[in-house]
Design an enzyme around this catalytic site. Structure first.
Site, PDB file in Angstrom:
ATOM      1  N   ASP A   9       0.796  -1.235   0.000  1.00  0.00           N
ATOM      2  CA  ASP A   9       0.000   0.000   0.000  1.00  0.00           C
ATOM      3  C   ASP A   9       0.825   1.280   0.000  1.00  0.00           C
ATOM      4  OD1 ASP A   9      -2.511  -0.881  -0.316  1.00  0.00           O
ATOM      5  OD2 ASP A   9      -3.206  -0.537   1.724  1.00  0.00           O
ATOM      6  N   HIS A  11       4.920   1.579  -0.885  1.00  0.00           N
ATOM      7  CA  HIS A  11       5.755   1.288  -2.034  1.00  0.00           C
ATOM      8  C   HIS A  11       6.467  -0.019  -1.782  1.00  0.00           C
ATOM      9  CE1 HIS A  11       9.178   2.749   0.350  1.00  0.00           C
ATOM     10  NE2 HIS A  11       8.405   3.762   0.669  1.00  0.00           N
ATOM     11  N   ASP A 148      14.009   5.902   8.954  1.00  0.00           N
ATOM     12  CA  ASP A 148      13.438   5.947   7.604  1.00  0.00           C
ATOM     13  C   ASP A 148      12.672   7.244   7.399  1.00  0.00           C
ATOM     14  OD1 ASP A 148      11.003   5.553   8.847  1.00  0.00           O
ATOM     15  OD2 ASP A 148      10.471   3.748   7.738  1.00  0.00           O
ATOM     16  N   GLY A 184      14.820  10.633   6.864  1.00  0.00           N
ATOM     17  CA  GLY A 184      14.455  10.077   5.561  1.00  0.00           C
ATOM     18  C   GLY A 184      13.735  11.091   4.694  1.00  0.00           C
ATOM     19  N   ARG A 452      26.708   7.714 -12.394  1.00  0.00           N
ATOM     20  CA  ARG A 452      26.517   6.714 -11.342  1.00  0.00           C
ATOM     21  C   ARG A 452      27.603   5.639 -11.375  1.00  0.00           C
ATOM     22  NH1 ARG A 452      20.449   4.863 -11.650  1.00  0.00           N
ATOM     23  NH2 ARG A 452      21.078   3.703  -9.796  1.00  0.00           N
ATOM     24  N   THR A 537      26.497  -5.340 -11.485  1.00  0.00           N
ATOM     25  CA  THR A 537      25.342  -4.431 -11.395  1.00  0.00           C
ATOM     26  C   THR A 537      24.077  -5.254 -11.570  1.00  0.00           C
ATOM     27  OG1 THR A 537      24.364  -2.386 -12.257  1.00  0.00           O
ATOM     28  CG2 THR A 537      25.418  -3.833 -13.854  1.00  0.00           C
ATOM     29  N   SER A 538      22.974  -4.722 -11.074  1.00  0.00           N
ATOM     30  CA  SER A 538      21.746  -5.509 -11.090  1.00  0.00           C
ATOM     31  C   SER A 538      21.285  -5.793 -12.523  1.00  0.00           C
ATOM     32  CB  SER A 538      20.651  -4.788 -10.314  1.00  0.00           C
ATOM     33  OG  SER A 538      20.488  -3.484 -10.812  1.00  0.00           O
TER      34      SER A 538
END
Lengths: 598, 59, 82
Positions: A9, A11, A148, A184, A452, A537-538
């Protein structure tokens, strides 16, 4: 005892299944639906978790939601009241969303899984974070710190986990900081100011920071107003997130720091002012995390710290916690954000309702795995020729050779990782030595921002020779790529693609007990090149979830400029079916206008 | 039958929420909550093409 | 009436009517919620300000940002949505 943890609900919806205190399956919904940051009730992830354990929903002892909806709703109403009359828009949108679905979390879970009301439980947001850290850490006793954006009211909490008198492990949070005073949300306000998507672009701010000088740090410290005990009060005149449903920072931001960067505007690294703003908020964030960690130590006197919450994904701040606080050992939950709270909520309930054995999270491959037949079928559909290399050392030798030749390889192995980091199960791998490899992977493979950095995966026993990890054995967070470390000065020339502009790297140390196949691959690359490190890297394209199935892997392979693909024991040695990359955005980003606090 | 059960369950949630607000001494929130829920119910009702023409005649 | 028996034109009319109703409901919700905001929340906001209730912890005189938490029984805690 079988407990399903759920977070959704807001993220990054996720589900995690605990059987007798041990997590047997955990996954984010986005991996199944291919909707980035999917926040919907994670039916797919939850059903897969049950299937993996050979259970049905009827076998569950409880399903636990990761926070308290009523408490959160009352905070939102209180916030609207406190900012009246400027919160009309927030009130309209928030109450509509809450009356429409968020208030009915209990009945929705009951209906989705056919559970009775008494089986649906509710943890607290920061307790879920705390449990995700303490109940996975290798400590019998530890200070616990969660930081957070905001949960119900809490934005940070400090407490303690320890062995109870009855032989179980107790966890309690003793104090909390409350909304709207949130580290956060402060960091996210700067993320939005710098033109990045909130809850997604925080990594980009961290990556941009080393390009700048923290010349705005004093101004940011003034808006934070820290107390001596690590807590702080934000000067709310700088922010509008407490009254505006879509904006975070007030006009004063632009008067102080210059015009905000428009989303999708050009390269921010080319603008020294934006780099300086990123460097400043990053520095202040690190100082605040350090102050909070020192307060956790002062309150508990513990030698150990467990850290969780979205801010605990700030690898640069984590590195300073490792080096600059009195704690001897620090353990950070790899899925420190809200998705990880599905696991935390379930673990909290497991320890509250029973006395399960202690679990230590040594590896994070808790997601789905896929059969060789699924891989073959995916290759067949795409018309990709492939070879099967059953012998692992031959496979690793072959792939290491390809990497050493400068090829970029998609690496899809076993169960997918829990948390936002790809740690060698759903990774794109490349040679870390040439600096140009960074641009190659950014431009041709990931289609992402050039500033990045990429992370290295290093052979655990040799990593200390290449990176200054601050001790041997290397601290636990390096196992999960949760902290940065300086690349040793004499080795930077040989790690050009993974050394960031400030000489640091977000290194992952790989040990055989954690991932024997990935360990062997890095060992093979080290034998071939003298560098026991690979660029990792992902396995996804910009704006898409990390691949889950072999079919996803093949689609991403074909849509990017990768040279080769490995799925299990199968190798697709070249792009035989597709000469040029076919950029295809097949995932949908769940852009959330409600990314703030409601 | 399912819809009736769902409505009853939601009424139960409203009851729990009211009890929570009372326990936490957030009495002032109760009128706001009831007004918001009334609007929600009305809007839900008027979202249905079958009922909408009748609801709109109220305004 | 079954969808498959709808003629194309009739289906279009039904779809457009449903869309219009949904749009109307959205406008109606916005208007009514705005009214609730000013007519119900407004007086409450006025009252809290008159009483000096510090809903967002803005008071500058505070010496700490920590709020101590009362211990709760874990089993009890899990049962409640609030």
């Amino acid at each position: 005892m079988r407990i399903l943890g759920l977070s959704f609900d807001y993220h990054d919806a996720a589900a995690a299944l605990i059987v007798d205190g041990v997590p047997v399956a955990a996954a984010q919904e986005e991996r199944f639906t291919r909707v980035k940051h999917d926040r919907r009730l994670p039916e797919n992830a939850a059903r897969w978790c049950l299937e993996r354990a050979g259970l049905s929903a009827g076998d569950l002892d409880a399903a636990v939601f990761y926070e308290k909806p009523f408490r959160k709703f009352s905070r939102i109403l209180a916030g609207c009241l406190g900012t009246f009359p400027s919160s009309a828009g927030l009130f309209r949108r928030a109450t509509a969303a809450w009356v429409d679905e968020r208030l009915w979390v209990g009945p929705r879970i009951e209906r989705a899984f056919g559970l009775t009301q008494d089986k649906v439980l509710f943890c607290e947001h920061h307790l879920s974070h705390a449990a995700a850290a303490f109940y996975c850490a290798p400590f019998d006793e530890a200070a616990v710190l969660t930081i957070d954006g905001v949960g119900e009211w809490a934005t940070a909490a400090v407490g303690r986990g320890r062995r109870g008198q009855d032989g179980g492990w107790d966890l309690s949070l003793d104090a909390e900081m409350r909304y709207p005073h949130s580290l956060g949300l402060l960091y996210s306000a700067f993320t939005a100011y710098l033109g990045f998507e909130v809850n997604e672009g925080e990594y980009k701010v961290m990556g941009l920071a080393p390009y700048g000088r923290p010349r705005f740090a004093d101004q940011i410290r003034a808006m934070v107003r820290p107390f001596e005990d690590g807590s702080f009060r934000l000067d709310l005149d700088w922010f509008v997130f407490q009254s505006d449903p879509t904006r975070a920072f007030a006009r004063r931001f632009e008067e102080a720091f210059g015009p905000a960067r428009a989303p999708e505007a050009g390269d921010p690294a080319a603008d020294p002012r934006l780099c300086d703003v990123a460097a400043s908020i990053q520095l202040v964030c690190e100082e605040m995390v350090l102050a909070l960690a020192r307060e956790a130590h002062r309150r508990t006197g513990s030698r150990h710290l467990c850290l969780s919450g979205g801010v605990a994904l700030n690898a640069v701040a984590n590195a300073r916690v490792l080096r600059e606080t009195p704690f001897e050992r620090v353990w950070i939950q790899p899925a420190a954000g809200d998705a990880g709270s599905a696991l935390g909520a379930a673990l909290y309930a497991a320890h509250a309702l029973g006395r399960p054995k202690r679990y230590e999270m040594k590896r994070v491959d808790l997601g789905p795995e896929h059969s060789p037949a699924a891989a073959v079928e995916a290759f067949r559909r795409a018309g990709l020729a492939h070879e099967e290399i059953g012998d692992e050392s031959k496979l690793c030798g072959r792939v290491a050779g390809m990497l050493a030749e400068g090829k970029v390889v998609g690496w899809h192995q076993g169960r997918s990782e829990w948390g936002p980091r790809a740690l060698g199960h759903r990774s794109i791998l490349a040679d870390p030595r040439p600096a140009a490899m960074k641009d190659t992977v950014n431009e041709k493979i990931k289609f992402r921002e050039l500033f990045r950095p990429f992370a290295p995966s290093a052979l655990g026993r040799l990593a200390g020779e290449w990176f200054d990890l601050g001790g041997s054995p290397a601290p636990d967070p390096y196992r999960f790529m949760l902290a940065t470390a300086p690349v040793r000065a004499d080795r930077r020339g040989r790690l050009g693609a993974v050394t960031h502009v400030d000489g640091s790297a977000r290194v992952q140390t790989v040990f055989p007990d954690q991932d024997p196949l990935y360990h062997r691959l890095i060992e093979s690359f080290g034998a071939a090149t003298g560098v026991p490190v690979v660029l990792n890297t992902s396995f996804n394209l910009k704006g898409e979830p990390i691949v889950e199935t072999p079919e996803d892997a093949v689609a991403t392979f074909l849509a990017s400029g990768m040279d080769a693909l490995v799925v299990g024991t199968f190798l697709v040695p070249n792009r035989n079916a597709a000469a040029a990359p076919r950029r295809k955005v097949w995932a949908v980003s769940a852009k959330q206008s409600d990314a703030w606090a409601w | 039958m399912g819809r009736v059960r769902e409505a009853v369950r939601r009424l139960g949630v409203v009851g729990e929420l009211l009890a929570f607000l009372w326990r936490e001494r957030l009495w002032w929130m109760i009128p706001i909550l009831l007004a918001v829920l009334a609007v929600g119910a009305l809007v839900l009702f008027s979202s249905s093409p079958v009922v909408a023409p009748f609801v709109y005649t109220l305004f | 009436m079954n969808k498959t028996t709808d003629s194309g034109a009739l289906a279009r009319v039904r779809r457009r009517f449903a869309e219009a109703v949904r749009a109307g409901a959205r406008v109606q919700a916005a208007v009514l919620l705005t009214a609730v905001y000013f007519l119900v929340l407004g007086p409450a906001a006025l009252l809290t300000r008159l009483l000096g209730v510090d809903l967002l912890c803005r008071r500058r005189a505070a010496k700490t940002g920590w709020t101590e938490r009362a211990p709760r029984d874990p089993r009890e805690l899990l049962r409640s949505q609030g």
